[in-house]
Scaffold this active site. Structure first.
Site, PDB file in Angstrom:
ATOM      1  CG  HIS A   1     -60.953 -26.862  40.039  1.00 25.91           C
ATOM      2  ND1 HIS A   1     -61.712 -26.873  41.181  1.00 25.91           N
ATOM      3  CD2 HIS A   1     -61.159 -28.067  39.452  1.00 25.91           C
ATOM      4  CE1 HIS A   1     -62.345 -28.036  41.290  1.00 25.91           C
ATOM      5  NE2 HIS A   1     -62.024 -28.780  40.245  1.00 25.91           N
ATOM      6  CD  GLU A   2     -60.618 -29.077  35.914  1.00 22.57           C
ATOM      7  OE1 GLU A   2     -60.050 -30.189  36.047  1.00 22.57           O
ATOM      8  OE2 GLU A   2     -61.788 -28.883  36.278  1.00 22.57           O
TER       9      GLU A   2
ATOM     10  CG  HIS B   1     -58.388 -32.189  39.201  1.00 23.23           C
ATOM     11  ND1 HIS B   1     -58.733 -32.832  40.356  1.00 23.23           N
ATOM     12  CD2 HIS B   1     -59.489 -31.464  38.833  1.00 23.23           C
ATOM     13  CE1 HIS B   1     -59.988 -32.530  40.681  1.00 23.23           C
ATOM     14  NE2 HIS B   1     -60.454 -31.693  39.773  1.00 23.23           N
TER      15      HIS B   1
END
Length: 629
Positions: free
Chosen positions: A415-416, A419
């Site tokens: 997920h990160e 980003h």
């Protein structure tokens, strides 16, 4: 706040994450000094030392007044405007770099008052810069659209500022006079007070309880431990963990109510000052997202609560409990499957999952692992949760994670990194004024990576029990990202509406509001899932409520990423190129338009409807596996 300061605020917020070291999931070191450097981020790439940071900060403070030379003459000519905006954005870029370093140093150990002081100094410096730049918007508006259009056509250097200038003109009705804009900018440090107090209380000063588990262990329930231990297989342990944690929060209900009330009143003040009809309208106008997108999400999720309740019933049956309780919601669906991973294994899984996006994408992720962009492990005093911060434009993004070795932690890592990849490609492709992508699209890239990871894992695993666990994890993602975040979004909206009506916001009133909404979402009255009384205090555990009207974007982004990922998973080359173009686009368009270019229209029900249909298909797949067993 000026447009540039709003952009900076969005950039500096966590885009609100190891290496080849093998570390057993159950034996992590919480003393930061004993964690291998390779598992900690290397902030010296931003500034070599705190002393170097201070020198750069002092130099910036001395340079900042040079922007004032353009006051009163910014729009005298196209050349003057280009010179002034070049100066302002150059200063803004350096301020972002300074702020990123100070905030991440403070996040390493929230107990460190010296580094917290560095963060506070940057809050003040950012407010000073906003005040210095407060003349820009009013002068642009005084010049008028015809003049600005003429300057844009005449001066090539203004090309990178077209979006910025046209956005100022769009928001003319909500821009104040020079003095009023400066006054609002000067209030910046006061405005950050509620979130700053909450951060210190919840991460550094809060007396988290210690409990004894059924295996004899005594554990301190800080936020990282709670996130881990609420998933324990032993049901009585889970209930003890949740009741103790939320019970401790309840003891500070009055304080949390006070900080939350101050935050809500702050937003209401800005909304009133800028002549918006509501706090929600203020928050969504920055990225030019229609208010209907927010309210449509709540209405759509409410309509689809029966599908969510079907999942809760499936969870109850798979867990073999007579009555599902809130403390059962994080337990493994398939207790016989222990999906635990070392940092090295997590790295390999993520790299395998993102293979459809190409070699260049994978190569950057390999750099993130190798070159210490990631602060991976929990440590005493470290900020809870996870984030990616791409605000150091000329360096690279950084990630903070609290990795506990579970599959959910691998998913958080993916997920990160989503980003981070969006920040990396935006910063690499776009000039600084266009690099900062809107928060509304920020969670698309992150949840897109999670979807790829889940798909990859399902292809790798043939064992029915493991597949059940992974399919269940996918449903958990929908539960946590679509339904739970929309539940939060509704709570947040109702909370701001209460304040608008003059109703008191106290720990008690917020607990009641939260409890009423939570019971409805989880079917408490129908006995689908019992929401125990202490859950009323869960709201005070959610830091995102201090980032006003942020959480709904998790849900909208998840549904958008599901729509985009569905085509990429089939190998559709055009869809892959559209998605990579989206990652490179930064803030070159408004978020609704960025997503339309990528292939999804967020002003319709289609993304949510697609997600719910996929949710139902996954439940059908699980039912078929269960039937075989």
């Amino acid at each position: 706040m000026t447009t540039v300061s709003r952009s900076r605020a969005r950039r500096l917020a966590a885009l609100t994450l190891c290496t080849t070291f093998s570390l057993a999931a159950g034996a992590q070191e919480r003393d930061r000094s004993k964690i291998p450097d390779a598992l900690k981020w290397n902030l010296s790439e931003i500034y070599a030392s705190d002393a170097a940071w201070r020198g750069a900060k002092d130099a910036f403070a001395a340079e900042m007044p040079t922007l004032g030379r353009f006051k009163g003459r910014l729009t005298a000519s196209a050349t003057a405007m280009a010179d002034g905006l070049d100066r302002m954005f150059a200063l803004d870029k350096e301020l972002s770099r300074l702020y990123v370093y100070a905030s991440m140093e403070a996040d390493q150990d929230t107990r460190d008052s010296q580094r917290e002081g560095m963060r506070q100094a940057m809050t003040q410096l950012a407010a000073d810069f906003s005040a210095q730049a407060s003349f820009v918007e009013p002068e642009v508006l005084k010049a008028g659209k015809a003049t600005i259009d003429k300057y844009l056509a005449a001066e090539p250097r203004l090309k990178v500022y077209r979006v910025y200038l046209e956005d100022i003109l769009r928001r003319e009705a909500h821009t104040l006079t020079d003095n009023e804009e400066k006054l609002l900018a000067d209030a910046g440090p006061l405005a950050s007070g509620p979130s700053g107090t909450y951060n210190i209380l919840s991460n550094a000063d809060f007396p988290y309880p210690t409990i004894a588990l059924s295996d004899g262990r005594s554990v301190k329930l800080d936020q990282a431990a709670y996130n881990d231990l609420r998933a324990l297989p032993n049901r009585s342990d889970r209930e003890k963990v949740m009741s103790a944690f939320f019970g401790a929060l309840a003891g500070f209900s009055r304080t949390f109510g006070s900080t939350m009330s101050a935050e809500v009143q702050k937003v209401a003040f800005y909304a009133k000052a800028r002549k918006y009809e509501s706090s929600l309208a203020l928050s969504l106008d920055g990225p030019n997202v229609p208010v209907s997108v927010y309210t449509r999400l709540i209405e759509g999720v409410t309509k689809n609560l029966p599908a969510f309740h079907s999942y809760l019933k499936l969870r109850q049956r798979m867990m073999g409990v007579d009555q599902l309780h809130y403390y059962d919601l994080y337990a493994p669906l398939v207790s016989s499957v222990k999906l635990e991973y070392t940092p090295e294994e997590a790295q390999k899984l993520v790299l395998g999952a993102v293979a459809p996006l190409g070699a260049d994408y994978r190569a950057v992720i390999e750099r993130a692992f190798r070159d210490r962009w990631i602060d991976l492990l929990p440590a005493e005093g470290k900020r809870s949760g996870a984030y990616s911060n791409g605000g150091a434009y000329d360096i690279h993004p950084y990630m903070l994670i609290n990795f506990n070795g579970k599959y959910t932690d691998v998913s958080t890592l993916a997920h990160e990194l989503g980003h981070t990849m969006q920040s990396y490609f935006s910063n690499k492709t776009q000039p600084y004024p266009l690099a900062n992508y809107p928060i509304f699209v920020a969670e698309v890239a992150s949840t897109f990576n999670e979807s790829l990871l889940n798909d990859y894992m399902l292809k790798e695993m043939k064992d029915d029990a493991a597949r059940l666990s992974l399919l269940g994890n996918y449903l958990e993602n929908i539960k946590g990202t679509v339904f739970r975040q929309t539940q939060f979004a509704e709570f947040e909206l109702r909370m701001h509406e209460m304040a608008r009506k003059g109703e008191p916001l106290t720990g008690a009133s917020l607990a009641k509001l939260y409890m009423d909404i939570t019971k409805r979402y989880y079917g408490h009255d129908q006995k689908i899932c019992i929401v125990d009384d202490y859950v009323a205090h869960e709201w005070s555990f959610v830091p995102h409520f201090y980032r006003d009207f942020y959480v709904f974007q998790y849900a909208t982004s998840f549904t958008a990423s599901e729509a985009l990922a569905a085509k990429v998973k089939t190998g559709d080359a055009a869809a892959i190129q559209r998605y990579l173009a989206f990652l490179n686009a930064g803030g070159s368009k408004y978020p609704i338009d960025l997503l339309k270019d990528a292939g999804v229209d967020m002003t319709t029900d289609e993304p949510l409807d697609l997600t719910v249909r996929q949710m139902n298909r996954v439940m059908d797949d699980m039912e078929r596996i269960l039937a075989k067993r």
